[in-house]
Motif scaffolding. Structure first.
Motif, PDB file in Angstrom:
ATOM      1  N   LEU A  62      -1.591  -7.765   1.709  1.00  0.00           N
ATOM      2  CA  LEU A  62      -1.268  -6.845   2.798  1.00  0.00           C
ATOM      3  C   LEU A  62       0.207  -6.965   3.165  1.00  0.00           C
ATOM      4  O   LEU A  62       0.733  -8.065   3.311  1.00  0.00           O
ATOM      5  N   LEU A  63       0.855  -5.818   3.321  1.00  0.00           N
ATOM      6  CA  LEU A  63       2.224  -5.728   3.834  1.00  0.00           C
ATOM      7  C   LEU A  63       2.191  -4.790   5.031  1.00  0.00           C
ATOM      8  O   LEU A  63       1.696  -3.668   4.928  1.00  0.00           O
ATOM      9  N   VAL A  64       2.695  -5.270   6.173  1.00  0.00           N
ATOM     10  CA  VAL A  64       2.717  -4.448   7.393  1.00  0.00           C
ATOM     11  C   VAL A  64       4.135  -4.426   7.954  1.00  0.00           C
ATOM     12  O   VAL A  64       4.798  -5.464   8.042  1.00  0.00           O
ATOM     13  N   LEU A  65       4.583  -3.254   8.334  1.00  0.00           N
ATOM     14  CA  LEU A  65       5.881  -3.082   8.968  1.00  0.00           C
ATOM     15  C   LEU A  65       5.818  -1.864   9.889  1.00  0.00           C
ATOM     16  O   LEU A  65       4.837  -1.115   9.868  1.00  0.00           O
ATOM     17  N   SER A  66       6.833  -1.680  10.708  1.00  0.00           N
ATOM     18  CA  SER A  66       6.807  -0.565  11.651  1.00  0.00           C
ATOM     19  C   SER A  66       6.825   0.758  10.895  1.00  0.00           C
ATOM     20  O   SER A  66       7.240   0.838   9.733  1.00  0.00           O
ATOM     21  N   GLU A  67       6.396   1.810  11.573  1.00  0.00           N
ATOM     22  CA  GLU A  67       6.380   3.130  10.951  1.00  0.00           C
ATOM     23  C   GLU A  67       7.782   3.555  10.531  1.00  0.00           C
ATOM     24  O   GLU A  67       7.971   4.187   9.494  1.00  0.00           O
ATOM     25  N   GLY A  68       8.779   3.182  11.338  1.00  0.00           N
ATOM     26  CA  GLY A  68      10.151   3.537  11.002  1.00  0.00           C
ATOM     27  C   GLY A  68      10.618   2.912   9.696  1.00  0.00           C
ATOM     28  O   GLY A  68      11.220   3.578   8.852  1.00  0.00           O
ATOM     29  N   ARG A  69      10.333   1.633   9.530  1.00  0.00           N
ATOM     30  CA  ARG A  69      10.750   0.963   8.290  1.00  0.00           C
ATOM     31  C   ARG A  69       9.873   1.390   7.116  1.00  0.00           C
ATOM     32  O   ARG A  69      10.333   1.448   5.979  1.00  0.00           O
ATOM     33  N   LEU A  70       8.612   1.697   7.392  1.00  0.00           N
ATOM     34  CA  LEU A  70       7.755   2.205   6.318  1.00  0.00           C
ATOM     35  C   LEU A  70       8.278   3.541   5.814  1.00  0.00           C
ATOM     36  O   LEU A  70       8.260   3.817   4.605  1.00  0.00           O
ATOM     37  N   ASN A  71       8.796   4.365   6.720  1.00  0.00           N
ATOM     38  CA  ASN A  71       9.360   5.652   6.306  1.00  0.00           C
ATOM     39  C   ASN A  71      10.612   5.469   5.459  1.00  0.00           C
ATOM     40  O   ASN A  71      10.917   6.312   4.606  1.00  0.00           O
ATOM     41  N   VAL A  72      11.344   4.372   5.693  1.00  0.00           N
ATOM     42  CA  VAL A  72      12.503   4.070   4.828  1.00  0.00           C
ATOM     43  C   VAL A  72      12.017   3.829   3.402  1.00  0.00           C
ATOM     44  O   VAL A  72      12.607   4.334   2.440  1.00  0.00           O
ATOM     45  N   LEU A  73      10.935   3.068   3.267  1.00  0.00           N
ATOM     46  CA  LEU A  73      10.391   2.795   1.934  1.00  0.00           C
ATOM     47  C   LEU A  73       9.856   4.062   1.290  1.00  0.00           C
ATOM     48  O   LEU A  73       9.995   4.269   0.076  1.00  0.00           O
ATOM     49  N   ARG A  74       9.240   4.910   2.091  1.00  0.00           N
ATOM     50  CA  ARG A  74       8.667   6.149   1.561  1.00  0.00           C
ATOM     51  C   ARG A  74       9.741   7.165   1.161  1.00  0.00           C
ATOM     52  O   ARG A  74       9.598   7.877   0.169  1.00  0.00           O
ATOM     53  N   GLY A  75      10.790   7.222   1.963  1.00  0.00           N
ATOM     54  CA  GLY A  75      11.748   8.316   1.807  1.00  0.00           C
ATOM     55  C   GLY A  75      13.005   7.991   1.034  1.00  0.00           C
ATOM     56  O   GLY A  75      13.848   8.877   0.841  1.00  0.00           O
ATOM     57  N   THR A  76      13.165   6.746   0.586  1.00  0.00           N
ATOM     58  CA  THR A  76      14.374   6.360  -0.131  1.00  0.00           C
ATOM     59  C   THR A  76      14.080   6.208  -1.616  1.00  0.00           C
ATOM     60  O   THR A  76      13.232   5.397  -2.009  1.00  0.00           O
ATOM     61  N   ARG A  77      14.774   6.987  -2.429  1.00  0.00           N
ATOM     62  CA  ARG A  77      14.573   6.888  -3.879  1.00  0.00           C
ATOM     63  C   ARG A  77      15.304   5.674  -4.436  1.00  0.00           C
ATOM     64  O   ARG A  77      16.344   5.265  -3.921  1.00  0.00           O
ATOM     65  N   MET A  78      14.753   5.115  -5.498  1.00  0.00           N
ATOM     66  CA  MET A  78      15.364   3.943  -6.113  1.00  0.00           C
ATOM     67  C   MET A  78      16.751   4.238  -6.662  1.00  0.00           C
ATOM     68  O   MET A  78      17.634   3.392  -6.647  1.00  0.00           O
ATOM     69  N   ALA A 136      14.303  -9.662  18.624  1.00  0.00           N
ATOM     70  CA  ALA A 136      13.964  -8.245  18.876  1.00  0.00           C
ATOM     71  C   ALA A 136      14.390  -7.357  17.715  1.00  0.00           C
ATOM     72  O   ALA A 136      14.801  -6.214  17.908  1.00  0.00           O
ATOM     73  N   THR A 137      14.296  -7.900  16.503  1.00  0.00           N
ATOM     74  CA  THR A 137      14.679  -7.150  15.312  1.00  0.00           C
ATOM     75  C   THR A 137      13.452  -6.538  14.645  1.00  0.00           C
ATOM     76  O   THR A 137      12.314  -6.794  15.018  1.00  0.00           O
ATOM     77  N   GLU A 138      13.720  -5.708  13.644  1.00  0.00           N
ATOM     78  CA  GLU A 138      12.653  -5.185  12.797  1.00  0.00           C
ATOM     79  C   GLU A 138      12.338  -6.220  11.717  1.00  0.00           C
ATOM     80  O   GLU A 138      13.176  -7.062  11.372  1.00  0.00           O
ATOM     81  N   GLY A 139      11.131  -6.159  11.187  1.00  0.00           N
ATOM     82  CA  GLY A 139      10.755  -7.079  10.133  1.00  0.00           C
ATOM     83  C   GLY A 139       9.493  -6.617   9.447  1.00  0.00           C
ATOM     84  O   GLY A 139       9.009  -5.498   9.678  1.00  0.00           O
ATOM     85  N   PHE A 140       8.945  -7.476   8.608  1.00  0.00           N
ATOM     86  CA  PHE A 140       7.669  -7.162   7.971  1.00  0.00           C
ATOM     87  C   PHE A 140       6.835  -8.425   7.834  1.00  0.00           C
ATOM     88  O   PHE A 140       7.354  -9.543   7.833  1.00  0.00           O
ATOM     89  N   LEU A 141       5.519  -8.209   7.770  1.00  0.00           N
ATOM     90  CA  LEU A 141       4.571  -9.302   7.615  1.00  0.00           C
ATOM     91  C   LEU A 141       3.852  -9.140   6.291  1.00  0.00           C
ATOM     92  O   LEU A 141       3.355  -8.063   5.958  1.00  0.00           O
ATOM     93  N   LEU A 142       3.810 -10.210   5.523  1.00  0.00           N
ATOM     94  CA  LEU A 142       3.029 -10.266   4.293  1.00  0.00           C
ATOM     95  C   LEU A 142       1.955 -11.323   4.462  1.00  0.00           C
ATOM     96  O   LEU A 142       2.180 -12.344   5.115  1.00  0.00           O
ATOM     97  N   GLY A 143       0.779 -11.090   3.893  1.00  0.00           N
ATOM     98  CA  GLY A 143      -0.242 -12.107   4.011  1.00  0.00           C
ATOM     99  C   GLY A 143      -1.526 -11.778   3.300  1.00  0.00           C
ATOM    100  O   GLY A 143      -1.696 -10.691   2.729  1.00  0.00           O
ATOM    101  N   ARG A 144      -2.435 -12.755   3.337  1.00  0.00           N
ATOM    102  CA  ARG A 144      -3.749 -12.622   2.720  1.00  0.00           C
ATOM    103  C   ARG A 144      -4.738 -12.159   3.779  1.00  0.00           C
ATOM    104  O   ARG A 144      -5.168 -12.942   4.626  1.00  0.00           O
ATOM    105  N   ASN A 145      -5.083 -10.886   3.751  1.00  0.00           N
ATOM    106  CA  ASN A 145      -5.930 -10.308   4.777  1.00  0.00           C
ATOM    107  C   ASN A 145      -7.398 -10.438   4.397  1.00  0.00           C
ATOM    108  O   ASN A 145      -8.013  -9.511   3.867  1.00  0.00           O
ATOM    109  N   GLU A 146      -7.952 -11.611   4.680  1.00  0.00           N
ATOM    110  CA  GLU A 146      -9.367 -11.892   4.458  1.00  0.00           C
ATOM    111  C   GLU A 146      -9.871 -12.743   5.611  1.00  0.00           C
ATOM    112  O   GLU A 146      -9.101 -13.491   6.221  1.00  0.00           O
ATOM    113  N   SER A 147     -11.162 -12.659   5.914  1.00  0.00           N
ATOM    114  CA  SER A 147     -11.721 -13.408   7.041  1.00  0.00           C
ATOM    115  C   SER A 147     -11.626 -14.917   6.838  1.00  0.00           C
ATOM    116  O   SER A 147     -11.704 -15.672   7.804  1.00  0.00           O
TER     117      SER A 147
END
Length: 270
Positions: free
Chosen positions: A161-177, A211-222
């Motif tokens: 699982l990777l979670v980040l704010s909608e704003g930063r997710l849109n950067v990943l979605r909208g920026t071409r390599m 108070a910066t932007e960031g992202f969380l990575l992790g193993r999303n299991e109970s």
């Protein structure tokens, strides 16, 4: 509330929840049939207690509301009830992510046991911000988060699982390599790690160190993480107050229990 598994074992009336964090170490080795030097996996469990608090919100409707609803054949105060439920869920989400220091509730981002570090500061002017970096550098930041979890746990843990704010997710979605590529950074990341689910959560906007932007990575299991919510949403019986009826709604929240903190990583400064 829907992103992570919810612990279903805590009684609704509980005031605290005690759970254990584990740090498993040890690698298997080749041994003979009669070996006496078989290594053991050292599992160090440390107990943590989280306070569980009640969160509440209410709505009301009048006797005239009841009469109008009866004549018009419309549901009674549906919008008010839905708004109340949304308010309870929003508070749940806030507590799950950032906790509440006054109440003693620890959230995912305020959990000190989870590794927390700034992304590489090699953008323009030695900045960590994604706005100063190339698509390749941004993708590198994500990959580093993945590889650090695997390296720190000697390959035992890998994020899904990777979670980040909608704003930063849109950067990943909208920026071409690159100008010659139709693939976005997100597509490139998904191609590298198809097993990692990518989600946006606006609660993460400006919620990381400094108070910066960031992202969380992790193993999303109970087995690794659970939200402590003995009551997610519940309404009490209507209570008459003069010519109106008041409905109290509540939830119970104890933050988050992270059983294997090294299976997670927080990266800030993006």
């Amino acid at each position: 509330v829907e992103l992570f598994p919810i612990d279903s074992t805590t009684p609704e009336y509980a005031e605290t929840q005690t759970y254990y964090q584990y740090d498993a170490r040890g690698l298997a080795k080749i041994v003979s049939d009669y070996a006496t030097d078989i290594p053991s996996v050292e599992v160090a469990g440390k107990a943590f207690s989280s306070k569980i608090e009640t969160i509440a919100l209410s709505y009301a409707y009048s006797i005239m509301d009841i009469k109008r609803a009866s004549i018009q054949g419309t549901p009674l105060s549906v919008r008010k009830a839905l708004a109340t439920q949304r308010g309870i869920m929003a508070r749940h989400n806030q507590l799950f992510w950032v906790g509440d220091t006054v109440a003693g509730i620890v959230g995912v981002l305020s959990n000190a046991s989870v590794p927390n570090a700034q992304v590489t500061a090699d953008g323009t002017g030695s900045s960590p911000l994604w706005s100063t970096k190339t698509p390749t550098q941004i993708l590198r930041d994500l990959v580093q988060g993945v590889t650090e979890i695997k390296s720190l746990t000697k390959g035992v843990e890998s994020p899904n699982l990777l979670v980040l704010s909608e704003g930063r997710l849109n950067v990943l979605r909208g920026t071409r390599m690159s100008v010659d590529s139709s693939d976005s950074i997100l597509v490139a990341f998904n191609n590298m790690y198809p097993e990692i689910r990518v989600e946006g959560a606006e609660e993460l906007a400006g919620a990381f160190t400094g108070a910066t932007e960031g992202f969380l990575l992790g193993r999303n299991e109970s087995t690794h993480i659970e939200l402590i919510a003995p009551i997610v949403y519940e309404e009490t019986a209507p209570e008459q107050v003069n010519l109106a009826y008041k409905v109290n709604s509540l939830g119970r929240n104890g933050g988050v229990a992270i059983y294997y903190p090294l299976a997670f990583s927080k990266k800030y400064g993006i």
